[in-house]
Design a protein around this motif. Structure first.
Motif, short mmCIF file in Angstrom:
data_model
loop_
_atom_site.label_atom_id
_atom_site.label_comp_id
_atom_site.label_asym_id
_atom_site.label_seq_id
_atom_site.Cartn_x
_atom_site.Cartn_y
_atom_site.Cartn_z
N UNK C 1 0.80 -1.30 -0.11
CA UNK C 1 0.08 -0.14 0.06
C UNK C 1 0.84 1.25 0.03
N UNK C 2 0.39 2.27 -0.65
CA UNK C 2 1.13 3.26 -0.92
C UNK C 2 1.06 4.32 0.18
N UNK C 5 -0.70 9.98 1.28
CA UNK C 5 -2.12 10.18 1.71
C UNK C 5 -2.94 11.19 0.57
N UNK C 6 -3.78 10.56 -0.09
CA UNK C 6 -4.56 10.96 -1.05
C UNK C 6 -5.22 12.44 -0.71
#
Lengths: 287, 350, 280
Positions: C1-2, C5-6
């Motif tokens: 998981x990236x 923080x979008x």
């Protein structure tokens, strides 16, 4: 009574006097719910008994607006108990419903019952058996039995010391989930944009925290001052079981005390607590 | 088969609550309200999943909680970040970090299945939602099987079961004298290591009583019904409140706003928060300037059913509804999703 | 998981602003140096969330293409209609702002190489089309004839008027400007965009039309294009919707099963005509 309502509904629909009759029906799982009948052949769905405690007047403001620009507002018949009639009176006073677009099927009320068959608390306080206004009356009015002190429950809370009263309300309002069911079920809450839902959060933010929730309910209560007919719809729909009508009834009690016994929806005079537009500003084109 | 005695389970929970946050079903609210009320929520105490201090606070005999497990993974309100002014006068953002591990005890299988749906939406596609992801990673789920399907439950019609272990880390099934324990995942194994489980040869597992199963509408039936007057007729009695969305384990819509609050101590906090929102709200789609592409109530109501059964399966490859029955019970005007599903499923194919 | 923080905006500085039309201004943002490398360059048609920290954020299309010389200076055209846009209009130069993006899909300009392009912009709908024009003019030899049809309700609502001369002067490019109703002092075309479009009557041969404007305009432009022989596979448009995340999570912008933020905002007319829920 049921037969009277069905016969009247059939007649109104057959004549084309109304487009829709709003009454009550029993759903497939045995729960009583609002029914919207458009065809004369469907009037057998309609029922009326002590389970029909919803205030159907709530649906009238929505139907008073055309769905499309230029469309004529259809005439709707609605089954109205004495308590519901007071809500309707408020809406008529405030020009939210056009009198000639509503056919009022008044019902003589024997009081509503709880799920366990006991009388609903609000009905034990009520002395009205016949709606204040109707186009036709169904059923025979029963005699008025002794009426309880109308504000016993409010007085109990008022008697608590301030800290306890605050703790009580904070505890109750903590469970509020801001679903706005109280507002949506309330016949006299009809603003197109609620103060609690403004995009700019001018009065209340979106958070589900006690200050915001308390403030929403307080705003609502104040906007209902002198307009709340104590129909209990707010409390009846609350999914968190918060005794919301206590807040509104506290204000109704104070209004009655201060305004010489004024009770919302009992006269054609709008509440003395909101501004009345007169002269050039009067909105009278929809009388 | 693994087994734990009731007393041992309680002792373990009491110890656990000392070590980390323990969320479990617990009764909330004043004891006596209006037992006979037509509003089920007003009849007495409601059960919620809340943080508890030990086994004594746990409600063991409950049907379903008033709100789903979702509130502990997507809180009703959360701060995304605070906005502060740095020493150079420039803005600095402080993101909320949620690191603490916790145990979610007593989650019903349907609620756990609801998390699978939220996982698909919040994590299944990049970019993942970091707030949800942290809560999810830090939580071990100990499920409590339903001894039966309750009134208005329909999990078995949407692919679930009252004793399904699919979406929990550990599942407990109540048996004589204690609980049968199924350790499902590696995360569950790590937690179970401290439970003191007994190994028993044979254990008679109860067969939960099921509700009658019904068939769901086909994709063709959904497609063919979109512009049907049916939605106007159901919408007639809809109040446009948000109860159904807010009690739902799989609804996830949110609103985002900035807010400035001043604490009682006089501290000024500027932050970006997000909070639950609902497609049933009147202003849900209103654009700046006032245009509302979903101005009619039946369009909003229709959206909820299609979201669960048509949009989410297509967009996120997940079933959108777990059949918990909460919206059925809580709807004040008896809009019953089971009735809607069966009405549509009865339709002749177009 | 990236780890990205979008929901966290990149911080930038408001470095320039100028009026475009009544109520509409262009805002230029330069990202702070430490944020630049994390921010990927955008393509025509993508959008961003513009934050006024402490007030809120709202989505807008990028109104320019990344400039190879000046780096990532972001331009957005913003109409003052809501509480966030009012706050944006009130920002002083040098103010710290937040940018989330780039978000959504983009106009498939690579695939359209070798084709003639018709660009149809109505009002502020011209803003997300400006990067299309800029891109084509920058790669002028890769495309055929360019027709720009620009419309607004009145002359004061036309955007990027100071750039029309440059666009007109570009090789193999024609431009038509129209306003809906006669207006004092206006000597140009009068009539709805559909009228001008049908008069200009661009050939559908090896051509793609790209439209942006109010939904009702998109609808009627589509009808006019069909009349001219364009197929739905030759019509591109970009839609807008209320949004709070831009990444397919907040649920808000769906049209049927399509999410404007994730599946769009750019759609082929052939997709839109299959939408379960109308975009109108």
């Amino acid at each position: 009574m049921i037969e009277d309502i069905r016969a009247l509904a059939r007649e109104l629909l057959e004549k084309g006097a109304v487009k829709c009759v709003i009454g009550y029906e029993v759903g497939p799982t045995g729960r009583v719910r609002p029914a919207f009948v458009y065809e004369p052949g469907e009037v057998e769905r309609l029922i009326f008994d002590g389970r029909c405690d919803q205030n159907l007047v709530t649906y009238l403001t929505r139907r008073n607006k055309p769905r499309k620009k230029g469309e004529e507002v259809p005439t709707t018949a609605v089954v109205v108990k004495p308590c519901d009639a007071r809500s309707l009176r408020v809406l008529l006073n405030e020009h939210q419903v056009q009198r000639d677009k509503v056919y009022i099927i008044g019902v003589a009320c024997h009081g509503m019952q709880n799920a366990d068959g006991t009388p609903e608390l609000r009905c034990t306080r009520c002395d009205q058996r016949v709606p204040l206004l109707y186009d036709a009356l169904c059923g025979e009015p029963p005699e008025v039995l002794a009426v309880r002190d109308a504000y016993e429950d409010v007085q109990q809370i008022e008697a608590l010391p301030l800290e306890e009263r605050l703790a009580y309300w904070l505890g109750e309002l903590d469970r509020c989930i801001r679903c706005y069911a109280c507002r949506q079920a309330c016949p006299t809450c009809f603003c197109s944009v609620c103060e609690a839902e403004r995009d700019d959060s001018l009065w209340v933010g979106i958070a589900d925290r006690i200050p915001e929730k308390a403030f929403f309910h307080i705003i609502r209560a104040f906007h209902q001052a002198g307009r709340c007919t104590e129909c209990n719809a707010c409390e009846a729909v609350c999914p968190m079981g918060i005794p919301l009508s206590l807040i509104n009834r506290k204000i109704a009690k104070d209004v009655a005390q201060m305004m010489g016994g004024y009770r919302a929806g009992e006269s054609e005079e709008p509440t003395p607590l909101v501004t009345m537009l007169t002269g050039e500003e009067a909105i009278d084109e929809i009388h | 088969m693994k087994f734990i005695e009731t007393r041992a389970l309680h002792e373990w929970l009491d110890r656990l609550a000392q070590e980390m946050p323990l969320i479990a079903p617990t009764a909330v609210g004043p004891q006596e309200k209006a037992p006979g009320s037509r509003n089920p929520a007003a009849q007495g105490q409601q059960v919620f999943y809340r943080e508890v201090e030990g086994a004594a606070q746990i409600a063991w005999d409950f049907t379903r909680t008033a709100l789903s497990a979702r509130e502990h993974f997507m809180p009703k309100t959360e701060t995304l970040f605070t906005i502060e002014t740095g020493p150079d006068g420039k803005a600095v953002l402080h993101e909320t970090k949620l690191a603490q591990p916790r145990v979610f005890f007593g989650i019903r299988p349907c609620d756990a299945r609801g998390l699978r749906v939220l996982d698909a939406v919040m994590l299944g596609q990049e970019p993942a939602d970091v707030y949800y992801a942290q809560r999810r990673q830090n939580t071990t789920l100990v499920g409590l099987a339903c001894p039966q399907m309750w009134e208005d439950c329909f999990c078995n019609s949407v692919g679930g079961a009252p004793d399904a272990a699919d979406d929990v880390d550990i599942l407990l099934i109540q048996v004589e004298g204690g609980f049968a324990v199924q350790v499902v995942t590696a995360k569950g194994e790590r937690l179970a290591a401290g439970m003191g489980l007994q190994e028993v040869e044979r254990l008679e597992l109860p067969q939960p009583k099921l509700n009658e199963q019904f068939a769901l509408p086909t994709q063709q039936q959904w497609l063919a019904s979109f512009n049907d007057v049916y939605w106007q007729r159901v919408g007639d009695r809809c109040l446009s409140c948000r109860i159904c969305s807010y009690v739902c384990p799989t609804c996830r819509c949110f609103d985002v706003r900035d807010e400035t609050v001043v604490t009682p101590q006089g501290e000024r906090i500027v932050r970006r928060v997000r909070a639950w929102d609902s497609c049933q709200g009147v202003n849900y789609r209103v654009q700046a300037g006032g245009a509302n592409p979903r101005a009619n109530l039946e369009q909003r109501l229709r959206n909820r059913f299609y979201c669960k059964y048509y949009y989410v399966p297509i967009d996120y490859a997940a079933d959108g509804c777990v059949g918990c029955g909460r919206c059925v019970i809580a709807c004040p005007v008896n809009i019953d999703i089971r009735e809607v599903l069966q009405d549509l499923a009865r339709r002749e194919p177009a | 998981m990236s780890e990205v923080n979008p929901m966290r905006p990149y911080l930038g500085t408001l470095v320039g602003t100028r009026p475009l039309a009544t109520g509409i201004r262009l805002f230029q943002v330069e990202l702070n140096p430490e944020e630049r490398e994390k921010f990927s360059l955008w393509r025509p048609g993508q959008f961003l969330f513009f934050s006024v920290l402490g007030v809120g954020e709202a989505p807008f299309g990028f109104a320019n293409i990344p400039d190879p010389q000046r780096g990532p200076v972001i331009e957005v055209a913003i109409n003052k209609v809501g509480h966030v846009t009012r706050a944006i209009h009130a920002l002083p130069l040098g103010a710290t702002v937040g940018i989330r993006g780039p978000l959504g899909n983009y106009f498939p300009l690579e695939e359209l190489k070798g084709q003639n392009i018709v660009v149809l912009g109505g009002g502020i709908g011209g803003a997300p089309l400006r990067p299309v024009i800029q891109y084509i003019l920058r790669h002028r030899d890769d495309y055929g004839h360019l027709t720009i049809i620009w419309a607004a309700r009145s002359p004061d609502l036309l955007v990027f008027t100071d750039e029309y001369d440059e666009w007109r002067a570009a090789p193999d490019t024609e431009m038509h400007v129209t306003i809906d109703k006669p207006f004092e002092g206006w000597t140009g075309n009068v009539g709805l965009i559909t009228q001008i479009l049908e008069e200009v009557a661009p050939s559908p041969e090896n051509t793609t039309a790209i439209t942006c404007g109010p939904p009702i305009m998109i609808y009627f432009v589509g009808k006019s294009l069909s009349k001219l022989g364009f197929s739905p596979e030759q019509m591109l448009t970009t839609l807008e919707a209320r949004m709070h995340c831009g990444i397919g999570k907040c649920g808000r912008c769906n049209l049927g099963e399509k999410l404007v933020c994730k599946d769009g905002p750019v759609f082929w007319q052939s997709e839109i005509s299959k939408f379960l829920e109308s975009f109108l």
